[in-house]
Design a protein around this motif. Structure first.
Motif, PDB file in Angstrom:
ATOM      1  N   GLN A   1      55.049  41.932  52.462  1.00 18.59           N
ATOM      2  CA  GLN A   1      54.804  40.680  53.176  1.00 18.59           C
ATOM      3  C   GLN A   1      54.346  39.607  52.186  1.00 18.59           C
ATOM      4  OE1 GLN A   1      53.163  40.206  57.356  1.00 18.59           O
ATOM      5  NE2 GLN A   1      51.307  39.823  56.189  1.00 18.59           N
ATOM      6  N   LEU A   2      55.090  38.515  52.160  1.00 20.35           N
ATOM      7  CA  LEU A   2      54.745  37.365  51.327  1.00 20.35           C
ATOM      8  C   LEU A   2      54.240  36.264  52.252  1.00 20.35           C
ATOM      9  CD1 LEU A   2      54.738  35.938  48.549  1.00 20.35           C
ATOM     10  CD2 LEU A   2      57.085  35.202  49.042  1.00 20.35           C
ATOM     11  N   THR A   3      53.018  35.818  52.020  1.00 17.85           N
ATOM     12  CA  THR A   3      52.379  34.833  52.888  1.00 17.85           C
ATOM     13  C   THR A   3      52.769  33.422  52.477  1.00 17.85           C
ATOM     14  OG1 THR A   3      50.500  36.309  53.245  1.00 17.85           O
ATOM     15  CG2 THR A   3      50.169  33.977  53.740  1.00 17.85           C
TER      16      THR A   3
ATOM     17  N   ARG B   1      61.095  34.947  57.813  1.00 16.19           N
ATOM     18  CA  ARG B   1      62.298  34.915  57.001  1.00 16.19           C
ATOM     19  C   ARG B   1      62.354  36.237  56.242  1.00 16.19           C
ATOM     20  NH1 ARG B   1      62.816  31.580  60.236  1.00 16.19           N
ATOM     21  NH2 ARG B   1      63.093  29.329  59.912  1.00 16.19           N
ATOM     22  N   LEU B   2      63.488  36.901  56.326  1.00 18.28           N
ATOM     23  CA  LEU B   2      63.598  38.235  55.739  1.00 18.28           C
ATOM     24  C   LEU B   2      64.521  38.202  54.527  1.00 18.28           C
ATOM     25  CD1 LEU B   2      62.857  41.237  55.998  1.00 18.28           C
ATOM     26  CD2 LEU B   2      64.899  41.537  57.425  1.00 18.28           C
TER      27      LEU B   2
ATOM     28  N   ARG C   1      66.706  50.406  44.834  1.00 18.76           N
ATOM     29  CA  ARG C   1      65.406  50.216  45.464  1.00 18.76           C
ATOM     30  C   ARG C   1      65.516  49.242  46.626  1.00 18.76           C
ATOM     31  NH1 ARG C   1      62.601  51.770  48.252  1.00 18.76           N
ATOM     32  NH2 ARG C   1      62.121  53.522  46.906  1.00 18.76           N
ATOM     33  N   PRO C   2      65.825  49.763  47.833  1.00 16.89           N
ATOM     34  CA  PRO C   2      65.859  48.897  49.020  1.00 16.89           C
ATOM     35  C   PRO C   2      64.476  48.326  49.330  1.00 16.89           C
ATOM     36  CG  PRO C   2      66.978  50.983  49.432  1.00 16.89           C
ATOM     37  CD  PRO C   2      66.252  51.138  48.134  1.00 16.89           C
ATOM     38  N   VAL C   3      64.471  47.074  49.761  1.00 18.56           N
ATOM     39  CA  VAL C   3      63.228  46.354  50.054  1.00 18.56           C
ATOM     40  C   VAL C   3      63.441  45.488  51.288  1.00 18.56           C
ATOM     41  CG1 VAL C   3      61.662  44.523  49.233  1.00 18.56           C
ATOM     42  CG2 VAL C   3      62.462  46.276  47.640  1.00 18.56           C
ATOM     43  N   ASN C   4      62.419  45.414  52.126  1.00 18.83           N
ATOM     44  CA  ASN C   4      62.329  44.378  53.160  1.00 18.83           C
ATOM     45  C   ASN C   4      61.198  43.448  52.748  1.00 18.83           C
ATOM     46  OD1 ASN C   4      64.346  45.361  54.933  1.00 18.83           O
ATOM     47  ND2 ASN C   4      62.900  46.800  55.842  1.00 18.83           N
ATOM     48  N   LEU C   5      61.547  42.221  52.384  1.00 18.71           N
ATOM     49  CA  LEU C   5      60.541  41.235  51.991  1.00 18.71           C
ATOM     50  C   LEU C   5      60.397  40.233  53.129  1.00 18.71           C
ATOM     51  CD1 LEU C   5      58.638  39.847  50.014  1.00 18.71           C
ATOM     52  CD2 LEU C   5      60.633  38.788  48.918  1.00 18.71           C
ATOM     53  N   HIS C   6      59.272  40.320  53.840  1.00 24.55           N
ATOM     54  CA  HIS C   6      59.021  39.482  55.006  1.00 24.55           C
ATOM     55  C   HIS C   6      58.221  38.257  54.593  1.00 24.55           C
ATOM     56  CE1 HIS C   6      59.999  43.028  57.603  1.00 24.55           C
ATOM     57  NE2 HIS C   6      59.426  43.701  56.602  1.00 24.55           N
ATOM     58  N   LEU C   7      58.776  37.074  54.792  1.00 21.68           N
ATOM     59  CA  LEU C   7      58.036  35.831  54.563  1.00 21.68           C
ATOM     60  C   LEU C   7      57.464  35.385  55.901  1.00 21.68           C
ATOM     61  CD1 LEU C   7      59.849  36.070  52.009  1.00 21.68           C
ATOM     62  CD2 LEU C   7      59.918  33.569  51.967  1.00 21.68           C
ATOM     63  N   ARG C   8      56.140  35.441  56.029  1.00 24.55           N
ATOM     64  CA  ARG C   8      55.482  35.134  57.301  1.00 24.55           C
ATOM     65  C   ARG C   8      54.386  34.104  57.065  1.00 24.55           C
ATOM     66  NH1 ARG C   8      55.450  41.484  58.507  1.00 24.55           N
ATOM     67  NH2 ARG C   8      57.340  41.655  59.772  1.00 24.55           N
ATOM     68  N   VAL C   9      54.146  33.329  58.099  1.00 22.74           N
ATOM     69  CA  VAL C   9      53.194  32.228  57.999  1.00 22.74           C
ATOM     70  C   VAL C   9      51.773  32.763  58.098  1.00 22.74           C
ATOM     71  CG1 VAL C   9      52.419  30.057  59.024  1.00 22.74           C
ATOM     72  CG2 VAL C   9      54.870  30.606  58.933  1.00 22.74           C
ATOM     73  N   ALA C  10      50.917  32.322  57.204  1.00 21.79           N
ATOM     74  CA  ALA C  10      49.516  32.752  57.199  1.00 21.79           C
ATOM     75  C   ALA C  10      48.880  32.504  58.553  1.00 21.79           C
ATOM     76  CB  ALA C  10      48.750  31.996  56.126  1.00 21.79           C
TER      77      ALA C  10
END
Length: 393
Positions: free
Chosen positions: A263-265, A307-308, A316-325
């Motif tokens: 999760q990227l804030t 945003r995914l 190396r599969p990754v799910n990088l979730h961009l979510r609002v703080a």
């Protein structure tokens, strides 16, 4: 282009790997060769070394006596760091020039002996470490290279140890066998990972592992996350955005799909849609198309929007979730992780549910619609736990 960092301890056989990669078509940039170039006779680098260590590091012809310099710096950490402060910036600048001149679809391999020691791992899309037993390395150094054993031991001790290099490695190539075995391993790496990774990176295509399968808990998942998070932080710098390991692979001992959820804030979805998206894609994390909401909440509820991004790396599969703080989706990802870490009964129930879902519908895309009832109940239990323990994101 794909940027690969290649490293290994002295005597590990790293040069054999770089030569094989060059034969397969990689653009190899040899840091040792550049290091010699930037201290050639008449260079500003050599003049600065002489100023720091005196002319006793010069040979009779006025060129750098690398053996004499080596005896000074490998026995004295302060001296070694003084030398690195002179040579490393020059090597990095020349490396950047050579990489910029490579074709846009190149696999560029940076052969860097001190990659780990210099903290360069996050600057590459992938780090490959050649690993060889110390006894084998000593035999190579004292045999083929004719180095004094005490000097060989000092040089090995001055570099990062195997554990530290492994922590930085996305790929470890063992080199205790024959040259043919090493070549076979390099060929497989080139064919199955480096070539498709470069193509995915260039086409901004993410790897989507389907159907879903559960694997037993991998104790290296946190270490793999740490490498990915370091790359993400490097990609978004100078912005100092919060990065968290979330999802099942963030819970010790829990079987999971072998996909690292991160999760990227962000401050807003507009920020996620801006230049940040391309910076992540260039670092190997391209955005998946379409608008997305947390799979356990109705589409269209912007409080649960995200945003995914995925990973261009086929290994190396990754799910990088961009979510609002502060958003519900952001908060719940952290709450669910911490609740599962703290409560073994919740962990067991969640694992049982996951096993049933994978058995019934291995298509990963359907999981969200099937898990709503359990997650609704678990969300309530997690909020009760948060209130009782004083948990905060």
């Amino acid at each position: 282009m794909l940027m690969v960092g290649l490293t290994g301890g002295i005597g590990s056989g790293k040069s054999a790997v770089s030569a094989r990669l060059a034969a397969l078509g990689a653009v190899v940039i040899d840091a040792d060769r550049i290091a010699r170039e930037v201290v050639a006779p008449g260079s500003a680098g050599l003049a600065e070394i002489v100023a720091a260590f005196s002319d006793r590091v010069l040979d009779a012809d006025g060129a750098l006596d690398r053996a004499a310099l080596g005896r000074l710096v490998f026995a004295d950490e302060a001296a070694r760091r003084r030398l690195e402060a002179i040579t490393h910036p020059r090597v990095r600048a020349r490396t950047a020039e050579l990489a910029a001149a490579a074709p846009a679809d190149a696999v560029v391999v940076n052969d860097v002996p001190l990659l780990v020691e210099a903290g360069l791992a996050p600057t590459y899309h992938l780090v490959v470490v050649v690993q060889t037993a110390v006894t084998t390395r000593l035999a190579r150094l004292t045999g083929a290279r004719g180095m004094d054993r005490a000097e060989a031991e000092r040089r090995i001790a001055a570099q990062a140890d195997d554990a530290r290099r492994q922590a930085a490695a996305d790929v470890v190539l063992p080199n205790d066998g024959t040259l043919d075995e090493l070549h076979a391993a390099v060929d497989t790496l080139w064919r199955d990972r480096l070539v498709p990774y470069e193509r995915n990176l260039r086409e901004r295509r993410a790897v989507r592992p389907e159907p879903a399968t559960l694997t037993e808990a991998d104790p290296t998942w946190p270490q793999q996350y740490a490498r990915l998070a370091a790359r993400i932080r490097h990609a978004v710098a100078p912005a100092d955005l919060r990065v968290d390991h979330v999802g099942s692979t963030a819970v010790s001992g829990l079987a999971a799909e072998d996909v690292i959820d991160i999760q990227l804030t962000v401050g807003s979805l507009a920020e996620a849609d801006g230049p940040l998206a391309e910076r992540l894609a260039a670092a190997g994390f391209p955005r998946l198309p379409g608008e997305r909401w947390d799979s356990r909440r109705p589409a269209g509820d912007d409080r649960w929007a995200e945003r995914l991004h995925g990973s261009a790396d086929p290994g190396r599969p990754v799910n990088l979730h961009l979510r609002v703080a502060g958003s519900p989706a952001w908060r719940y990802a952290l709450l669910l992780r911490d609740h599962l870490r703290a409560d073994p009964d919740e962990r067991s129930a969640y694992l049982q549910l996951k096993r049933e879902l994978v058995a019934a519908a291995p298509d990963a895309a359907t999981h969200g619609t099937l898990t709503d009832p359990w997650f609704d109940e678990e969300h309530l239990r997690a909020e009760e736990w948060a209130a009782q323990t004083g948990w905060r994101p």
